[in-house]
Structures are given as structure tokens and as C-alpha cells.
Design a protein around this motif. Structure first.
Motif, PDB file in Angstrom:
ATOM      1  N   THR B  38       0.851  -1.191   0.000  1.00  0.00           N
ATOM      2  CA  THR B  38       0.000   0.000   0.000  1.00  0.00           C
ATOM      3  C   THR B  38       0.884   1.237   0.000  1.00  0.00           C
ATOM      4  O   THR B  38       1.855   1.307   0.751  1.00  0.00           O
ATOM      5  CB  THR B  38      -0.903   0.006   1.246  1.00  0.00           C
ATOM      6  OG1 THR B  38      -1.729  -1.162   1.215  1.00  0.00           O
ATOM      7  CG2 THR B  38      -1.777   1.250   1.288  1.00  0.00           C
ATOM      8  N   ALA B  39       0.539   2.186  -0.850  1.00  0.00           N
ATOM      9  CA  ALA B  39       1.337   3.410  -0.961  1.00  0.00           C
ATOM     10  C   ALA B  39       0.616   4.583  -0.294  1.00  0.00           C
ATOM     11  O   ALA B  39      -0.609   4.569  -0.136  1.00  0.00           O
ATOM     12  CB  ALA B  39       1.599   3.723  -2.423  1.00  0.00           C
ATOM     13  N   HIS B  40       1.417   5.570   0.089  1.00  0.00           N
ATOM     14  CA  HIS B  40       0.865   6.760   0.742  1.00  0.00           C
ATOM     15  C   HIS B  40       1.428   8.020   0.097  1.00  0.00           C
ATOM     16  O   HIS B  40       2.547   8.027  -0.427  1.00  0.00           O
ATOM     17  CB  HIS B  40       1.188   6.769   2.231  1.00  0.00           C
ATOM     18  CG  HIS B  40       0.502   5.690   2.996  1.00  0.00           C
ATOM     19  ND1 HIS B  40       1.058   4.435   3.162  1.00  0.00           N
ATOM     20  CD2 HIS B  40      -0.703   5.652   3.609  1.00  0.00           C
ATOM     21  CE1 HIS B  40       0.214   3.680   3.861  1.00  0.00           C
ATOM     22  NE2 HIS B  40      -0.857   4.392   4.140  1.00  0.00           N
ATOM     23  N   ALA B  41       0.631   9.057   0.183  1.00  0.00           N
ATOM     24  CA  ALA B  41       1.072  10.388  -0.228  1.00  0.00           C
ATOM     25  C   ALA B  41       0.860  11.338   0.945  1.00  0.00           C
ATOM     26  O   ALA B  41       0.216  10.995   1.937  1.00  0.00           O
ATOM     27  CB  ALA B  41       0.293  10.850  -1.450  1.00  0.00           C
ATOM     28  N   LEU B  42       1.428  12.506   0.825  1.00  0.00           N
ATOM     29  CA  LEU B  42       1.351  13.500   1.894  1.00  0.00           C
ATOM     30  C   LEU B  42       0.839  14.810   1.311  1.00  0.00           C
ATOM     31  O   LEU B  42       1.394  15.297   0.308  1.00  0.00           O
ATOM     32  CB  LEU B  42       2.748  13.717   2.487  1.00  0.00           C
ATOM     33  CG  LEU B  42       2.865  14.564   3.745  1.00  0.00           C
ATOM     34  CD1 LEU B  42       2.227  13.857   4.933  1.00  0.00           C
ATOM     35  CD2 LEU B  42       4.339  14.872   4.039  1.00  0.00           C
ATOM     36  N   ARG B  43      -0.212  15.336   1.907  1.00  0.00           N
ATOM     37  CA  ARG B  43      -0.685  16.660   1.510  1.00  0.00           C
ATOM     38  C   ARG B  43      -0.080  17.691   2.459  1.00  0.00           C
ATOM     39  O   ARG B  43      -0.178  17.539   3.683  1.00  0.00           O
ATOM     40  CB  ARG B  43      -2.218  16.734   1.583  1.00  0.00           C
ATOM     41  CG  ARG B  43      -2.783  18.095   1.125  1.00  0.00           C
ATOM     42  CD  ARG B  43      -4.281  18.182   1.392  1.00  0.00           C
ATOM     43  NE  ARG B  43      -5.010  17.068   0.816  1.00  0.00           N
ATOM     44  CZ  ARG B  43      -5.337  16.968  -0.479  1.00  0.00           C
ATOM     45  NH1 ARG B  43      -4.990  17.927  -1.308  1.00  0.00           N
ATOM     46  NH2 ARG B  43      -6.006  15.925  -0.915  1.00  0.00           N
ATOM     47  N   ILE B  44       0.553  18.706   1.910  1.00  0.00           N
ATOM     48  CA  ILE B  44       1.146  19.780   2.714  1.00  0.00           C
ATOM     49  C   ILE B  44       0.429  21.077   2.388  1.00  0.00           C
ATOM     50  O   ILE B  44       0.297  21.447   1.215  1.00  0.00           O
ATOM     51  CB  ILE B  44       2.660  19.928   2.433  1.00  0.00           C
ATOM     52  CG1 ILE B  44       3.401  18.667   2.865  1.00  0.00           C
ATOM     53  CG2 ILE B  44       3.217  21.153   3.142  1.00  0.00           C
ATOM     54  CD1 ILE B  44       4.893  18.705   2.574  1.00  0.00           C
ATOM     55  N   GLY B  45      -0.012  21.750   3.420  1.00  0.00           N
ATOM     56  CA  GLY B  45      -0.698  23.026   3.224  1.00  0.00           C
ATOM     57  C   GLY B  45      -1.629  23.268   4.381  1.00  0.00           C
ATOM     58  O   GLY B  45      -2.265  22.335   4.883  1.00  0.00           O
ATOM     59  N   THR B  46      -1.702  24.497   4.816  1.00  0.00           N
ATOM     60  CA  THR B  46      -2.615  24.826   5.902  1.00  0.00           C
ATOM     61  C   THR B  46      -4.044  24.877   5.372  1.00  0.00           C
ATOM     62  O   THR B  46      -4.275  25.178   4.201  1.00  0.00           O
ATOM     63  CB  THR B  46      -2.239  26.178   6.525  1.00  0.00           C
ATOM     64  OG1 THR B  46      -2.107  27.137   5.470  1.00  0.00           O
ATOM     65  CG2 THR B  46      -0.941  26.082   7.289  1.00  0.00           C
ATOM     66  N   LEU B  47      -4.990  24.575   6.256  1.00  0.00           N
ATOM     67  CA  LEU B  47      -6.393  24.571   5.852  1.00  0.00           C
ATOM     68  C   LEU B  47      -6.865  26.002   5.623  1.00  0.00           C
ATOM     69  O   LEU B  47      -6.552  26.910   6.391  1.00  0.00           O
ATOM     70  CB  LEU B  47      -7.249  23.918   6.942  1.00  0.00           C
ATOM     71  CG  LEU B  47      -7.109  22.400   7.080  1.00  0.00           C
ATOM     72  CD1 LEU B  47      -7.923  21.904   8.265  1.00  0.00           C
ATOM     73  CD2 LEU B  47      -7.566  21.704   5.800  1.00  0.00           C
ATOM     74  N   THR B  48      -7.614  26.186   4.550  1.00  0.00           N
ATOM     75  CA  THR B  48      -8.203  27.492   4.272  1.00  0.00           C
ATOM     76  C   THR B  48      -9.660  27.300   3.885  1.00  0.00           C
ATOM     77  O   THR B  48     -10.076  26.189   3.537  1.00  0.00           O
ATOM     78  CB  THR B  48      -7.479  28.196   3.106  1.00  0.00           C
ATOM     79  OG1 THR B  48      -7.519  27.349   1.957  1.00  0.00           O
ATOM     80  CG2 THR B  48      -6.040  28.517   3.461  1.00  0.00           C
ATOM     81  N   ARG B  49     -10.432  28.384   3.954  1.00  0.00           N
ATOM     82  CA  ARG B  49     -11.847  28.261   3.611  1.00  0.00           C
ATOM     83  C   ARG B  49     -12.049  28.120   2.111  1.00  0.00           C
ATOM     84  O   ARG B  49     -12.994  27.489   1.661  1.00  0.00           O
ATOM     85  CB  ARG B  49     -12.605  29.491   4.131  1.00  0.00           C
ATOM     86  CG  ARG B  49     -12.630  29.535   5.647  1.00  0.00           C
ATOM     87  CD  ARG B  49     -13.521  30.646   6.154  1.00  0.00           C
ATOM     88  NE  ARG B  49     -13.571  30.630   7.619  1.00  0.00           N
ATOM     89  CZ  ARG B  49     -14.333  31.409   8.339  1.00  0.00           C
ATOM     90  NH1 ARG B  49     -15.106  32.296   7.754  1.00  0.00           N
ATOM     91  NH2 ARG B  49     -14.320  31.329   9.651  1.00  0.00           N
ATOM     92  N   VAL B  50     -11.193  28.755   1.354  1.00  0.00           N
ATOM     93  CA  VAL B  50     -11.334  28.653  -0.107  1.00  0.00           C
ATOM     94  C   VAL B  50     -10.345  27.616  -0.634  1.00  0.00           C
ATOM     95  O   VAL B  50      -9.230  27.499  -0.122  1.00  0.00           O
ATOM     96  CB  VAL B  50     -11.060  30.012  -0.781  1.00  0.00           C
ATOM     97  CG1 VAL B  50     -12.164  30.985  -0.472  1.00  0.00           C
ATOM     98  CG2 VAL B  50      -9.724  30.566  -0.357  1.00  0.00           C
ATOM     99  N   PRO B  51     -10.757  26.866  -1.636  1.00  0.00           N
ATOM    100  CA  PRO B  51      -9.835  25.862  -2.199  1.00  0.00           C
ATOM    101  C   PRO B  51      -8.583  26.530  -2.777  1.00  0.00           C
ATOM    102  O   PRO B  51      -8.664  27.604  -3.368  1.00  0.00           O
ATOM    103  CB  PRO B  51     -10.655  25.196  -3.306  1.00  0.00           C
ATOM    104  CG  PRO B  51     -12.059  25.600  -3.077  1.00  0.00           C
ATOM    105  CD  PRO B  51     -12.049  26.884  -2.331  1.00  0.00           C
ATOM    106  N   LYS B  52      -7.473  25.838  -2.599  1.00  0.00           N
ATOM    107  CA  LYS B  52      -6.207  26.364  -3.111  1.00  0.00           C
ATOM    108  C   LYS B  52      -5.785  25.561  -4.344  1.00  0.00           C
ATOM    109  O   LYS B  52      -6.180  24.418  -4.524  1.00  0.00           O
ATOM    110  CB  LYS B  52      -5.119  26.235  -2.035  1.00  0.00           C
ATOM    111  CG  LYS B  52      -5.396  27.059  -0.795  1.00  0.00           C
ATOM    112  CD  LYS B  52      -4.221  27.016   0.162  1.00  0.00           C
ATOM    113  CE  LYS B  52      -4.116  25.691   0.873  1.00  0.00           C
ATOM    114  NZ  LYS B  52      -3.060  25.693   1.914  1.00  0.00           N
ATOM    115  N   SER B  53      -4.959  26.192  -5.152  1.00  0.00           N
ATOM    116  CA  SER B  53      -4.388  25.458  -6.277  1.00  0.00           C
ATOM    117  C   SER B  53      -3.443  24.382  -5.755  1.00  0.00           C
ATOM    118  O   SER B  53      -2.741  24.593  -4.761  1.00  0.00           O
ATOM    119  CB  SER B  53      -3.610  26.400  -7.197  1.00  0.00           C
ATOM    120  OG  SER B  53      -4.487  27.330  -7.784  1.00  0.00           O
ATOM    121  N   SER B  54      -3.439  23.248  -6.441  1.00  0.00           N
ATOM    122  CA  SER B  54      -2.607  22.121  -6.017  1.00  0.00           C
ATOM    123  C   SER B  54      -1.466  21.867  -6.989  1.00  0.00           C
ATOM    124  O   SER B  54      -1.603  22.086  -8.195  1.00  0.00           O
ATOM    125  CB  SER B  54      -3.439  20.831  -5.927  1.00  0.00           C
ATOM    126  OG  SER B  54      -4.293  20.847  -4.826  1.00  0.00           O
TER     127      SER B  54
END
Lengths: 108, 364
Positions: B38-54
Motif C-alpha cells: 500500500t502506498a501513501h502520499a502526503l498533503r502539505i498546506g494549511t487549511l483554508t476556507r477557499v480551495p487552493k491550487s494544487s
């Protein structure tokens, strides 16, 4: 070089294959289906070279008029040395073992 | 820290997610590899109310290119630590302020998938170091030839997958339909492999993705779209979907075919690739070259062209510019630049990570 399958334990060599021009090099790679590394480089004398990975048994298929094949090293041997540099176990298993990057952390 | 084994890549990702809960999140990929990993990824970024570009970054696709995982793990660890502690980052002569790190983590969503091909890495690190493909034996047809195992994952995406139809017969794209090709067998169909389906899943789950980087070696290049032919921005009808041009693709400098890319996209892609290269060069002077993938060699079924092609084939999908890093020096004396001695690889990690931070800042 899929035309000649590797025997399971044949070492793979890093070769510098240099041709008199790009078309000769392309024709060679097309015919031999060679495993290459990097990108073609033009030499000062106009010749064009690229890294090819092949077993010793496959080298004669690369040698022809207008082409020079130079042995740059034993990639499999270097690979075995590199395998000794692979971690064993799990260095991040302890709860307080967190990976740290290589960059310097700069104040401000 | 020497090269990470397969277990350690995964535990590094989970450890980072645990240590930095405010600014990161663990993602479990849905499909297991042939050998059950099983593989994993990591999301880095603080939570915001508006969606951010990825920005999605993947590595460890080609098994023998070991350092790609380390490039991404160190990149993630540096960013998370600097963000938490309010510090800047120094990569030799390329430095970034704490404000830049803060801005990057607050304004971008980084999705880092450092090991796409765990079975292949395991095999390369313990058996045959030069192994490139995954370890799926399904297409070997019972052959005892060990080369008949596996698929080249970076030829398995749905972009001009039927290359024998799409390309000029003399173009010679670096891809093969022969299951026993030891390097570039494309698989029986696009997305036949769980590893590429995991990457597609990440894209589908992150519709706000605007950029994608696949980390490979070696050539010291930063490649951008396209990889099947020269670029042109004049004739929108001359494109990969147009069967009128079947059999004409893949020849350099000819008039029969060039792949369409809107000028604004090409300009943006080139600027971002140049930003990456500037970041790299500032560290210790190593020159990387920005260029289209086609200028390395013609290809089909690659990740970078697939991600960019998606919005042409389905206009409801967002536009994703695709990039491929080729770290490592083909002029090096090392007998095997795919996995250089760790002392050298550490320098390359610093080079490439500086380029990645520079890329992110330029993308904002």
C-alpha cells in the motif's frame, strides 16, 4: 537492448557510445533498442555521444563503422555497492523519529 | 541518512503526517501493488476556507532511479519543519526566507507521492539494481526470461498509447509493445497497472491541481509539454486527438506534424521550468536545462503529457501543466548515475529541492 535478452546474472556496463553524427546514432539506437541514460551530447569534433547500458555480450552489436564504444564502468557492480547504502530496518519506527531534510534552517 | 528502503519511504511519509498535523495530511492510495504494498502520499498546506491550487509531485516511478524518493521526502521534511519553526531554508547559495516558506505552505496545496513503484524499488535495492519497471508478471506469458516481468509505468498513461498508429514508423519513440522489453514495455492497455491508476486517482481527487511534477533521472533537465513532437501554437487542429495526423508524429523539425500548445501555456511552462533551473543553479552552480520532453526523445504514455492532455480530452477537467525532472549528471564519472553514492546524492537532493521551492514560488 531487448533484441538480445539479458541472462539473469550478466553484469550491465555503462558504455559511452559515440557516433559520427546524430543520424548514425539514432539508427544504431533504433536497431539495437538500447537502454540509454542521459541525453545525446555533441562533442567538440562534431561527433555525438550518449550513455548506453548493455552487457558485455551485447557490446559487439553496438560496434560498427563510424561508432566508438567506450566502457565507462560496471553499472551492476556500482549498483551492488549502492545497495549496501540502503537502510535496513525502519529508522522512522520510533515515535519520535521524524525525517529531517538536508536544507539549513535559517533564522527569519 | 543512507538511501531509504521501501518500508522507510512509507514510514517517513506517515511519520511526517503525524509530526505535523496542522500543516499535513496522510493520503492512502486506493490500489495495492502486485506484491501487495500500500502506498501513501502526503498533503502539505494549511487549511483554508477557499480551495487552493494544487501541485502534485510524484517519484519512485522508475525503480532504479532511487534518489527521486529522497528528493521528495527531504523536500517535504524541510518545508514542514521550516513552516512550524518559522525559519527560512538554505540550499547552498539558494535561500528562501521564512515569509516565503509561510506563503508557500499557506497558499499552495502540495500533494507529494514519493514512491509510486514500491515493488520495483524493492527489487532494484535488493536484487537487480538496474531494474526499471514494476514487478507485474501478468504479461510474461510464462516465459522464464526475467526481462518479461513488469511494465514501464511511465509509458502506461493514456496519452497516444497506441503509438504504433500515432507515430511515424521512423520516429522510434522510446516505448515498446514487447512484454519482454527490459525497459520500456508500455503494458497491454493504458492504466493496466495499479501504480498508474493510483496517480490518476490522485488527479481525480484533486480537481484544483494546476501543476504536476514527475521526478526521474538522469540528464539534468527540466522537461515540459509536449513529449511526442515539437510544439506549435498556430494550428489548434493539429493535435494528439486528430486521427488525420496518425502516422506522422514524432519526427523532429519536419512540417508534417507538431503538437499544438496554446502560446500562453507554453510561455508559462517555460517560465516555471526556468525558475526551477535557476533555483538549482544557485545552490552550487550545476546547470539544468529547461526544454520540452520531445527534445530529450519522443515518447508516448508518459505522466506529464497525460496530465496536460486531460483538459483537452475532457474540457470539464482543469488544466494541469506537466513537468518531468531528470536529476543527475550524465557527464559524471560514476559508473551508475541512476543511484550515485549517497554522498553525491545528498548534493543532488539539495540542488533539486532548491529548484522545487523556486518552482512553487514562481507558480504562486
Amino acid at each position: 537492448m531487448s533484441a538480445v535478452p539479458n541472462a539473469p546474472h550478466d553484469d550491465i556496463l555503462r558504455l559511452r557510445v559515440t557516433a559520427k553524427d546524430l543520424e548514425t546514432l539514432r539508427a544504431l539506437l533504433r536497431e539495437t533498442r538500447s537502454d540509454t541514460g542521459g541525453r545525446p551530447h555533441h562533442e567538440a569534433d562534431g561527433r555525438v555521444g550518449i550513455d548506453v547500458y548493455a552487457t558485455a555480450a551485447q557490446v559487439p552489436a553496438l560496434e560498427r563503422e563510424g561508432v566508438t564504444v567506450t566502457r565507462a564502468g560496471n553499472a551492476s557492480e556500482a549498483g551492488r555497492a549502492a545497495q549496501a547504502e540502503v537502510g535496513s530496518g525502519d529508522r522512522f519506527a520510533p515515535a519520535d523519529a521524524v525525517p529531517r531534510g538536508l536544507a539549513a534552517k535559517l533564522a527569519g | 541518512m543512507p538511501y531509504l528502503n521501501v518500508t522507510e519511504v512509507e514510514s517517513a511519509v506517515t511519520s511526517l503526517a503525524t509530526a505535523y498535523p496542522v500543516s499535513s495530511q496522510l493520503i492512502t492510495l486506493p490500489e495495492t501493488s502486485y506484491e501487495g504494498r500500500t502506498a501513501h502520499a502526503l498533503r502539505i498546506g494549511t487549511l483554508t476556507r477557499v480551495p487552493k491550487s494544487s501541485l502534485i509531485m510524484i517519484g519512485g516511478v522508475h525503480a532504479r532511479e532511487w534518489g527521486s524518493c529522497e528528493v521528495l521526502i527531504h523536500f517535504a521534511a524541510d518545508l514542514l519543519e521550516a513552516h512550524r519553526d518559522g525559519t527560512g531554508l538554505g540550499y547552498g547559495g539558494t535561500t528562501f526566507t521564512a515569509d516565503q516558506v509561510e506563503m508557500l505552505v499557506n497558499r499552495l496545496d502540495l500533494v507529494i507521492f514519493p514512491l509510486v513503484n514500491p515493488d520495483g524499488r524493492r527489487y532494484s535495492q535488493t536484487v537487480q539494481s538496474m531494474w526499471r519497471k514494476n514487478r507485474n508478471p501478468a504479461n510474461a506469458g510464462g516465459s522464464p526470461n526475467p526481462d518479461c516481468v513488469g511494465v514501464d509505468l511511465n509509458r502506461n498513461y493514456d496519452f497516444l498509447f497506441d503509438f504504433t498508429t500515432a507515430f511515424d514508423p521512423s520516429a522510434d519513440p522510446q516505448v515498446s509493445t514487447n512484454p519482454c522489453d527490459p525497459q520500456v514495455y508500455c503494458g497491454p492497455s493504458a492504466f493496466s497497472e495499479p501504480e498508474t491508476r493510483n496517480v490518476r486517482w490522485l488527479l481525480d481527487q484533486n480537481p484544483q491541481t494546476r501543476w504536476f511534477i514527475d521526478v526521474h533521472s538522469y540528464a539534468q533537465d527540466m522537461l515540459y509539454n509536449w513529449g511526442d513532437d515539437d510544439n506549435q501554437s498556430v494550428d489548434p487542429d493539429m493535435n494528439f486527438r486528430n486521427s488525420q495526423y496518425d502516422g506522422k508524429r514524432g519526427l523532429p523539425g519536419d512540417l508534417a506534424y507538431s503538437e499544438y500548445i496554446p502560446k500562453g501555456d507554453e510561455d508559462t511552462a517555460r517560465l516555471l521550468a526556468e525558475a526551477f533551473c535557476q533555483g538549482v543553479q544557485g545552490v552550487r552552480g550545476v546547470p539544468y536545462k529547461p526544454m520540452t520532453g520531445f527534445h530529450l526523445y519522443p515518447t508516448s504514455g508518459t505522466s506529464d503529457d497525460y496530465v496536460y492532455a486531460r483538459h483537452f480530452t475532457d474540457p470539464d477537467r482543469g488544466k494541469v501543466l506537466g513537468f518531468t525532472i531528470e536529476w543527475g549528471n550524465d557527464q559524471a564519472q560514476s559508473p551508475n548515475p541512476f543511484h550515485p553514492p549517497w554522498a553525491e546524492m545528498k548534493k543532488i537532493v539539495l540542488d533539486v529541492d532548491a529548484g522545487l521551492v523556486q518552482f512553487c514560488l514562481a507558480a504562486l
